[in-house]
Structure formats: C-alpha cells, structure tokens
Write an enzyme that holds these catalytic residues in place. Structure first.
Site, short mmCIF file in Angstrom:
data_model
loop_
_atom_site.label_atom_id
_atom_site.label_comp_id
_atom_site.label_asym_id
_atom_site.label_seq_id
_atom_site.Cartn_x
_atom_site.Cartn_y
_atom_site.Cartn_z
N TYR A 109 0.77 -1.16 -0.10
CA TYR A 109 -0.16 0.12 -0.04
C TYR A 109 0.85 1.27 0.00
O TYR A 109 2.11 1.25 0.73
CB TYR A 109 -0.78 0.21 1.21
CG TYR A 109 -0.20 0.26 2.59
CD1 TYR A 109 0.10 1.38 2.85
CD2 TYR A 109 0.34 -0.69 3.07
CE1 TYR A 109 0.45 1.88 4.13
CE2 TYR A 109 1.04 -0.50 4.49
CZ TYR A 109 0.98 0.68 4.95
OH TYR A 109 1.91 0.92 6.09
N PHE B 191 2.07 9.35 4.17
CA PHE B 191 2.36 9.32 5.66
C PHE B 191 2.93 7.83 5.92
O PHE B 191 3.63 7.64 6.84
CB PHE B 191 1.11 9.07 6.39
CG PHE B 191 0.05 8.23 6.27
CD1 PHE B 191 0.13 7.23 7.04
CD2 PHE B 191 -0.85 8.53 5.49
CE1 PHE B 191 -1.06 6.28 6.64
CE2 PHE B 191 -1.97 7.75 5.31
CZ PHE B 191 -1.96 6.48 5.83
N ASP B 192 2.66 6.86 4.96
CA ASP B 192 3.27 5.47 5.03
C ASP B 192 3.29 4.78 3.74
O ASP B 192 2.51 5.06 2.89
CB ASP B 192 2.85 4.64 6.14
CG ASP B 192 3.55 3.38 6.65
OD1 ASP B 192 4.59 3.28 6.08
OD2 ASP B 192 3.04 2.81 7.17
N ILE C 290 -7.40 -0.91 11.07
CA ILE C 290 -8.49 0.08 11.52
C ILE C 290 -10.02 -0.37 10.81
O ILE C 290 -9.64 -0.94 9.80
CB ILE C 290 -7.98 1.51 10.85
CG1 ILE C 290 -7.69 1.51 9.52
CG2 ILE C 290 -6.62 1.88 11.64
CD1 ILE C 290 -7.38 2.76 8.98
N TYR D 7 -7.93 6.85 12.58
CA TYR D 7 -7.19 6.96 13.84
C TYR D 7 -7.72 7.88 14.51
O TYR D 7 -7.62 8.19 15.79
CB TYR D 7 -5.68 7.37 13.73
CG TYR D 7 -4.97 6.06 13.06
CD1 TYR D 7 -4.69 4.91 13.72
CD2 TYR D 7 -4.70 6.12 11.67
CE1 TYR D 7 -4.03 3.83 13.29
CE2 TYR D 7 -3.85 4.94 11.18
CZ TYR D 7 -3.67 3.96 11.97
OH TYR D 7 -2.93 2.67 11.48
N PHE E 253 -5.62 5.08 1.07
CA PHE E 253 -4.74 4.09 0.70
C PHE E 253 -5.03 3.61 -0.84
O PHE E 253 -6.12 3.17 -1.30
CB PHE E 253 -4.92 2.87 1.48
CG PHE E 253 -4.97 3.09 2.97
CD1 PHE E 253 -3.88 2.77 3.77
CD2 PHE E 253 -5.96 3.82 3.76
CE1 PHE E 253 -3.30 3.06 4.92
CE2 PHE E 253 -5.86 3.85 5.31
CZ PHE E 253 -4.46 3.68 5.93
#
Length: 581
Positions: free
Chosen positions: A180, A190-191, A210, A236, A253
C-alpha cells in the site's frame, strides 16, 4: 476519488454563466477597493485553486486546515496554526467559528488556498478579543484546506485494475498480504509498504486493522489494485497516529493485494494435462523426478527447476518436501502436468524462508512429472513385434547385434544406434551394458522388437552417467538384428555334443602322428562348419585357434603329438579349453 462522498456541490466560477461570473468579479473588486468605507460582507480571494476538486466544503462538514490570521489595518499577525505546528479542526456552519469564517470557508476544496477578509461585525465586533484583536478590527485569514469529512461519510473504494480471472475474493477471517501507499487527503504521504519492500500482513475482520480498512479490503482479488478512502472516525480519529497521521485525518490507501488464504484452506490441485494410457500413478514411497515453476499468488516467481536445467528429485510421502507437496505428488502419472496451490500452513508457515519466501506466503507450483519409480521395481519388458519363427533366442555368452533408442520417460532422446550408422554389439552376460538393458536383451529372437523400461537401480543409479540424469528411468526401444551363440565365460571353444573319441586321431587329418598349427586350425574350423563345435564369437578366430594350439603344444616345438594331448577330464586338458587372453 471522492465523488461518492460528495453532495451536489455549488458551481465553481469556471462553471457559472459568463454574465453572472463577470458580475461577481466586478462586485468583488469593488468591495476590495472600497477600503475607505466599512466592509459589508466577507471578501474571498481564491488565489490558488487545485485543478481537480471532487468535493467542496458545505455546512456541517468537518474540516482541517492551516491558517495565518492578521489584522487588515497593519498586517500584524495575531494567530497562526503554522506557528503552533498543528492544523486547526472545526465544523463549518454551526456557529463554532466566527460568522465570517463560517461563510468564508464554504465551497473550499482540499489544497485550495484562500484569503478571507472578515469585517468586524462578522468577527469580534466592537469588543475585540482578549487584548489581541482590537475593537472593530477587520481580520484577514490566509487559509490552506487540508481535509474534509462529514459524520455521514462512509468508506469508499474504487478498483483501479483487476486480473481477468478471479476465482476467489477476500472475506472476513482471511489472512491478507498486501502492498500500500498511504496518503492524507491533501496528498501527503504518511506511510508506504513499498519503501520497506515488505508487504503488510494481517487477518481481515479480526480487529487487526483500522475499521475502515477492515471494510475496504473485503471483496478483493489477488493482483487487484484499489483506492480506499477512510474517514477519520473509521481510521485513527481524534488521536491520530504518532507523528505520521494527524488527528481527525482522512486516509487514502492505494492497495495492491498480493496474497490471501484462510487458515481452513486445504491444498488446491488443478490437473492441467494427463497423458493417454496412464497405467500407474505415484504412491507414498515412490521416487519422483519433476520440473516445476514456483510463484506466489500474484505471479511473482520465486524458484524454477527449469532455470537450473535440472529436475527436482525426491521420495514421496516421507517428509522430504513441504507437507503440501508431499500430499500433492501422490496419484500422478508420468508426463502429467498440475498446478498446485499450497497454503502457508502446508508450506513454510509464518516464518517463510529467508529472503526467498516471505512469512505466511501461499505458494503456487506448476509441475511436470518426468518419471517416477519404486526402489522395488523390476525391469518392464513389452514385446512390440515377434517373428513367426523364433527357434533361437539370446542368452548369456551370446554375441548379439541390436538397434536401440534410449530416451527419458518424457520422450527426450538420449542415445541412439542411428548415431553410429551401425547396430551395437555386445556379449550377453559380460557386464558390458547396464543390468536393465542386459535383462531386456535376453530371450530375444532375431527380428524381435521390444520396449524396455529400466528403473535407475537397474540402470545408472543415483549418480547418472554422461548425458543421463541422476536417478533417471530409461526407456529403450530395441530390435535384435543378429545373434551368434556364444561359449561360457573363460572358454574359447566348446563342443556342441560329444567330441571325437579318441580325439588325437581325429585331429591328425593326414595320419602322420603329429598335428601342426595349420592342421589343427583346419580341424577346428571343420567342427565349427559342421555344427559340432563353437568358437567364442566376436574374437578373431585365427587368434583363438593359435591360443588353443599353444596351450596343447607343451614343448613348444610347433606341433602337437598324442602324448601332449591330455585325456579329456584331465586338469591340464581343461586348461586347453580356457580363454587365457
């Protein structure tokens, strides 16, 4: 991407009627230039608008934005979210902001930059605020919108690409491996699993993810790419995640599903090709040689016997291979092709194998069985042609000539007598050929044809030979073209019945009481011609006769007399018959 989340949006300037648009522009300029008098309403300067705006701020939306607040009169900054290092979060249109901002933020797009000028009566009025904002102050807010969401928002997903065939889709309780890229709604990363070159692995619907991802990953195929947008309250929430995900952030995502299995999965076997005439199938205890291509479910290869140009060889059902393969290799025919899908609990489990096979990986093997045998197998002989007259058959000590083709069981030709433009010659029982071929050539008539299957323990064994793979089962196509009956090992000549008695007078053809080499040779050749005796085939007859003569000529004077010829049955007489070459 966000079109499914969006209520019908107010038209942007570029979409308005040209006359209305021109009028709006003139009113805006007039308001901005009339600085000598009091402002009547909020002035909005949309000085940086993104090219794509799938959703605009509406009443009751939540937003996250950065701003710099300054006084219109002297430009003095009175507040800044940038200085605090934290974006501002609020709900629009419900009085949680000053009225001017409630109005000024309407219709804004993510990544849009606006300058909102707010008159005092729509800000803090004649009172001001806490000694920071004077009475009757006109305020200017420079705003960058980072995020929009609404309490009614749901997870939305959109497939970017999908394999043509999809036999299985993800469901709760499945274990997934996926790559992802994770970004905020503003596009800030962010990731990413790609940066670590390692998939993200988790159970679906078990609370490992999540809530928005638990929902968004359902129904995916291996190899599918999907965009999943998760509102903050399904991600989150107000706490965010460390320093990478801010509070109340919508997450986007881009997902590529690499692998899926369920702990209840069993082996999947798909038969691709079965040769005709399959009379025997593999069982536990057999030894098998097969080629394979090994891939993961997404088609990425991890190993191939073809690349090594060498089959994989193993015993079946004895724990030499992973449990799934041990089971899948049973019940196969020679030449059969199968696709075998092995879940990780029947393969390498959660640990995987170093950098070659990740933990919890489903493995897909496309296999082609070359041959198999059992250590107890005998030579298989099938007569494909037999002459009507078959009175003389091959046996030990016979000299034979034969034509052959030697192949692997998949049809790969290894050797052929055609390569030498003449039949092969051997003496049966002389350990000149492999034991299985010796067996296959025995008991044949001239003109007879056979197919002979030789297991490796009757052939070249575990080590193979030049051009012959290790532990290979061999198929010989044989035809016997000539047969010369032989003599027992260690003999040069044998009588085919009782010899002359007494022997010496029969040898002394001219009756002069002595037998030179020429006379001895003539005597032997007469016996052979009349079928009374037989010389060892395949050797020079003159040389054999000379050796026989030398063995009888005890005093080495070039002639044999009766005293030198021992009676039959004497120990030295036996030596006259033996091949001492």
């Amino acid at each position: 991407i966000l079109s499914r989340l969006t209520r019908p949006a107010a038209p942007r300037l570029s979409q308005m009627d040209p006359i209305i648009s021109a009028l709006f522009f003139l009113l805006h300029v007039a308001a901005a230039d009339c600085t000598g008098g009091p402002l009547v309403d909020v002035i909005i300067d949309r000085y940086d608008i993104p090219r794509v705006c799938p959703r605009e701020v509406q009443t009751e939306d939540f937003i996250r934005y950065h701003f710099n607040g300054s006084l219109f009169a002297d430009g003095k900054k009175f507040d800044s979210s940038h200085d605090r290092g934290k974006a501002f979060i609020s709900q629009v249109g419900l009085g949680r902001l000053i009225t001017g901002m409630d109005r000024g933020l309407q219709g804004m797009c993510v990544n849009e930059r606006r300058r909102i000028t707010v008159p005092p009566h729509l800000a803090f009025g004649s009172i001001g605020a806490g000694g920071i904002i004077p009475a009757d102050a006109v305020l200017v807010y420079d705003v960058l919108l980072l995020d929009i969401w609404n309490a009614e928002d749901k997870v939305q997903s959109r497939t970017i690409s999908k394999p043509e065939t999809c036999t299985r889709t993800t469901a709760p309780s499945d274990f997934l491996r996926y790559h992802y890229n994770g970004t905020l709604l503003s596009g800030e990363t962010f990731d990413s699993s790609h940066s670590s070159n390692k998939t993200y692995d988790a159970y679906l619907g078990q609370g490992d993810l999540i809530p928005g991802m638990d929902e968004g990953l359902v129904g995916m195929c291996v190899g599918e790419r999907r965009i999943i947008i998760v509102p903050p309250f399904l991600a989150y929430g107000e706490n965010g995640y460390g320093t990478t995900v801010p509070p109340q952030a919508t997450l986007v995502f881009e997902v590529l599903l690499v692998d899926v299995f369920n702990p209840k999965d069993d082996l999947i076997v798909e038969v691709k090709e079965v040769p005709e005439g399959c009379t025997r199938r593999t069982v536990a205890g057999d030894y098998i040689r097969y080629h394979y291509n090994g891939t993961f479910q997404d088609g990425v290869a991890f190993d191939s016997s073809y690349q090594r140009n060498s089959t994989y060889n193993t015993y079946i059902g004895m724990g030499y291979v992973i449990r799934g393969m041990d089971k899948a290799l049973q019940g196969l025919c020679m030449g059969e092709k199968r696709r075998i899908t092995v879940p990780p609990h029947l393969a390498y489990g959660e640990e995987g194998v170093g950098e070659l096979i990740p933990g919890s990986a489903v493995l897909v093997f496309d296999i082609h069985v070359i041959d198999f045998h059992n250590p107890n197998d005998a030579v298989e002989i099938k007569v494909t042609h037999k002459p009507q007259e078959c009175n003389v058959i091959s046996e030990a000590d016979d000299l034979i000539q034969y034509c052959y083709n030697c192949s692997l069981m998949d049809g790969t030709l290894l050797y052929s007598s055609d390569q030498f433009n003449s039949p092969s010659t051997t003496t049966l029982g002389g350990n000149k050929v492999i034991q299985g071929l010796e067996e296959g050539l025995s008991g044949m008539c001239v003109g007879e044809k056979r197919e002979v299957v030789v297991p490796p323990h009757w052939g070249h064994g575990e080590n193979g030979a030049a051009g012959v793979p290790k532990s290979a089962v061999l198929l010989f196509e044989l035809e016997l073209v000539e047969l010369q009956k032989g003599v027992p090992e260690g003999y040069m000549f044998v009588w085919l019945g009782d010899g002359p008695d007494p022997l010496f007078p029969a040898m002394d053809l001219n009756g002069d009481k002595e037998v030179p080499l020429e006379e001895f040779s003539s005597f032997i050749m007469i016996q052979v011609k009349e079928g009374k005796g037989r010389l060892r085939p395949g050797l020079d007859s003159d040389g054999i006769i000379k050796d026989m003569f030398d063995n009888q000529d005890l005093n080495k004077d070039g002639r044999i007399i009766e005293d030198e010829l021992k009676p039959e049955g004497d120990e030295e007489s036996e030596a006259t018959k033996r091949d001492e070459l």
